[in-house]
Enzyme design. Sequence first.
Site, PDB file in Angstrom:
ATOM      1  N   SER A   1       0.659  -1.159   0.180  1.00 29.04           N
ATOM      2  CA  SER A   1       0.000   0.167   0.151  1.00 29.04           C
ATOM      3  C   SER A   1       0.895   1.270   0.115  1.00 29.04           C
ATOM      4  CB  SER A   1      -1.049   0.046   1.101  1.00 29.04           C
ATOM      5  OG  SER A   1      -2.011   0.740   1.081  1.00 29.04           O
TER       6      SER A   1
ATOM      7  N   ASP B   1      -8.955  -5.406  -5.682  1.00 27.17           N
ATOM      8  CA  ASP B   1      -8.289  -4.190  -4.859  1.00 27.17           C
ATOM      9  C   ASP B   1      -8.926  -3.048  -5.319  1.00 27.17           C
ATOM     10  OD1 ASP B   1      -7.157  -2.417  -3.319  1.00 27.17           O
ATOM     11  OD2 ASP B   1      -5.039  -3.180  -3.782  1.00 27.17           O
TER      12      ASP B   1
ATOM     13  N   HIS C   1      -7.192  -5.876  -1.336  1.00 31.25           N
ATOM     14  CA  HIS C   1      -6.107  -5.117  -0.749  1.00 31.25           C
ATOM     15  C   HIS C   1      -5.065  -6.153  -0.044  1.00 31.25           C
ATOM     16  CE1 HIS C   1      -3.942  -1.367  -0.948  1.00 31.25           C
ATOM     17  NE2 HIS C   1      -3.815  -1.192   0.424  1.00 31.25           N
TER      18      HIS C   1
END
Length: 743
Positions: free
Chosen positions: A601, A686, A718
């Site tokens: 991320s 995601d 994610h």
Amino acid sequence: MRVPPGFPVSVLGLAAQVPLQPSVNTTSMAKHDFVFEEGANVFSPKDLVQLPRVGGGVANEAGDLVFVPVSEYSFKNKKNSKSIHVAAVESTILPLDIPLANGGEAFWLDSRTLAHAVAEDKVIALYAISLKVDTDSPSIATFPDSPVFIGKFPTETASNFRYSAKAGILVFSDLVHEDGDLKKAKENDEAWENRGDTAFVYDETFERHWDTWVGPKRASLFSVKLAKQPAGKWTLGDEFVNLLKGTGHHAPVEPFGGTDDFDVSETQVIYTAKDPKLPKAWHTKQNIYVVDINGKTSPKELTSGKQGATHAPVFNNAGDKVAWAELDQDGHESDRAKLVLYDLKKDVRFTVTQHWDRSVSSIAFAHDDKSVFITAPDLARIKIFSLPVPETPSASTTDPDLPAVFRNPRALTTSGAASGIQPRSNGRLVFSRSSLTSPNEAFVLRGLDESGEPTVDQLTRIAVPGLKGKSLDEGKDFWFEGAEGKKVHGWIIKPPGFKEGEKKKWPILLLIHGGPEGAWEDQWSTRWNPNIFAQQGYVVIAINPTGSTSFGQDFTNAIKEDWGGKPFVDLRNGWKYILDNVPEVRQLQVDPERAVAAGASYGGYAINWIQGHPEFGFNFKALVCHDGAFGAQYHGYSTDELFFFNYEWGGRPWEPRAQEVIKKFDPINFVDKWATPMLIIHGSKDYRLPETDGIGAFHALQQRGVPSRLVIFPDENHWVLNHQNSLKWHHEVFRWLGKYAKN
């Protein structure tokens, strides 16, 4: 991005996307022989996946029993088995494990009866499990006739149960169509499924959220009668009252909201919901409401209307006061969360922790309502704090004139990550806690109504057998000077088998956390677990740079519009400090020529940023980017929660200030310098950072001739949650790192 833990259900995603055929780089990679480091004292990725996953402990009202939901995966059976572990709080009687063949949720009906809600025949059925606790017996037991059927709900999506024993009413959440009628939900579902096409049509955001395309159903709260009859039989009513019907409110707040988004008293329900008048994708504002538990009155708003997000609303035991966590700024999901109290009798609202530089996570009133307990991140731990409840001021205020004793919470724990706080009688508080070396277990604090420090007792040891003999490192804190002279924190986690003075040189790994408003904490993880990396033979360095939480709000806010700035001063200074000054690193004889880095991320953004900035001097031999941001400007249009980009990057992507920040800090602008071998991993579901970020980075590396590998999980979001996918994830990561750092 900053997201709380949760396991949302997927409805529709990009699962049809198939990864491209392997390139020449991956073909050569396949020839590289790789196996995990394993052994009696090594905790391997396979051990991690198979280790029981322990939920939060839930105490009964008497405070003498606690149940813990447990799931355990078997590679042999390729099955995830679920159970309830029931342990005693006040005796040495042996615990009881209740298998749940079909999973489900549990909650207490009374101090000796558990309710089990489980999917059967496309509805949720409710059962009563009666427990027998006899000090003359060696263990807790169930009565022979358990479980006993109580009743059923109209759908198979009822969840998040909260029971008010005094009212004899159960409050729960479910998904309903626009008519809000739970009994018509199945009929409406059938009409939707048989509509004759597969189109989803939108006139407003969200169109998709986290990993799900938004359909015609929304979450709402319902109440139904649930009581024990004089003959001893439990009965469930058949009138399901939609407490939010016609309000435009949806609770729990998707995608991660659960029982922490509402609470029940004998007469009312308190809940948080997104402001119905604002576009949800670019506002975080949530309001707090109370409503009659039988739905006889309309909800009443308790918040001022000037706040940002709100979380964790709770009643006190008397039902005359409530509390919640409140953020000031709409659009800023990581603003400081302050403790707010509301006196329902006097109709007065006041902020208690206005001057305390920590963020409240969860709240619970003491059994006598004289104190309030909270959890809050503090210096890379999540601690339990207590604070006496002050007298209600004469008028609502965000900054009441309170003595210091009411302003400064007192820390009751110092290590690990605490959650699920539940005060009980006689000065006790049941809670759950994990650490860098252990997943969640249930604990109890004692002596909270006495002077002196409370004591802590561990109640469960569910994961102990799976960790026996494993040399997990507790981690060591280090501090150094970062950007603008600020003190910055980090962890060193050492591999097993280290012997002081030996000549062996160890590879070193820098882990970069996501968020960016997050932190590497003294906390267990089934995904990015620092000890798993150490157990595979790496000296792990996990730094909490500018933007990290638990070190004060100014430090967290300082990353705004500066993603590639101060955090990388911190990372570079911390890296140099480790190599030059830390005795453990010198003793471990770390080999800086075998340095690698990995992140997800924002951490993936950081990996992409490092790729384009060789002048940073890290000299990494390989990189791993999981679901990382590649094109910031595109992210400003494509992400689901637009408020995040708008805050972090200085505005909407076409606005002048955002354009300035994008030009300065977008990794895509520095691809011409990319040269380090990199593994890219992305989930097709995601929607926070769509998979085209990963594909775009892979295409750039391939065209530049940089050794690279792309791993796509079509059914993951994610996070990588599937057990077999988790093992594959670890296999790909350690194979890639090992090729460049160990061979």
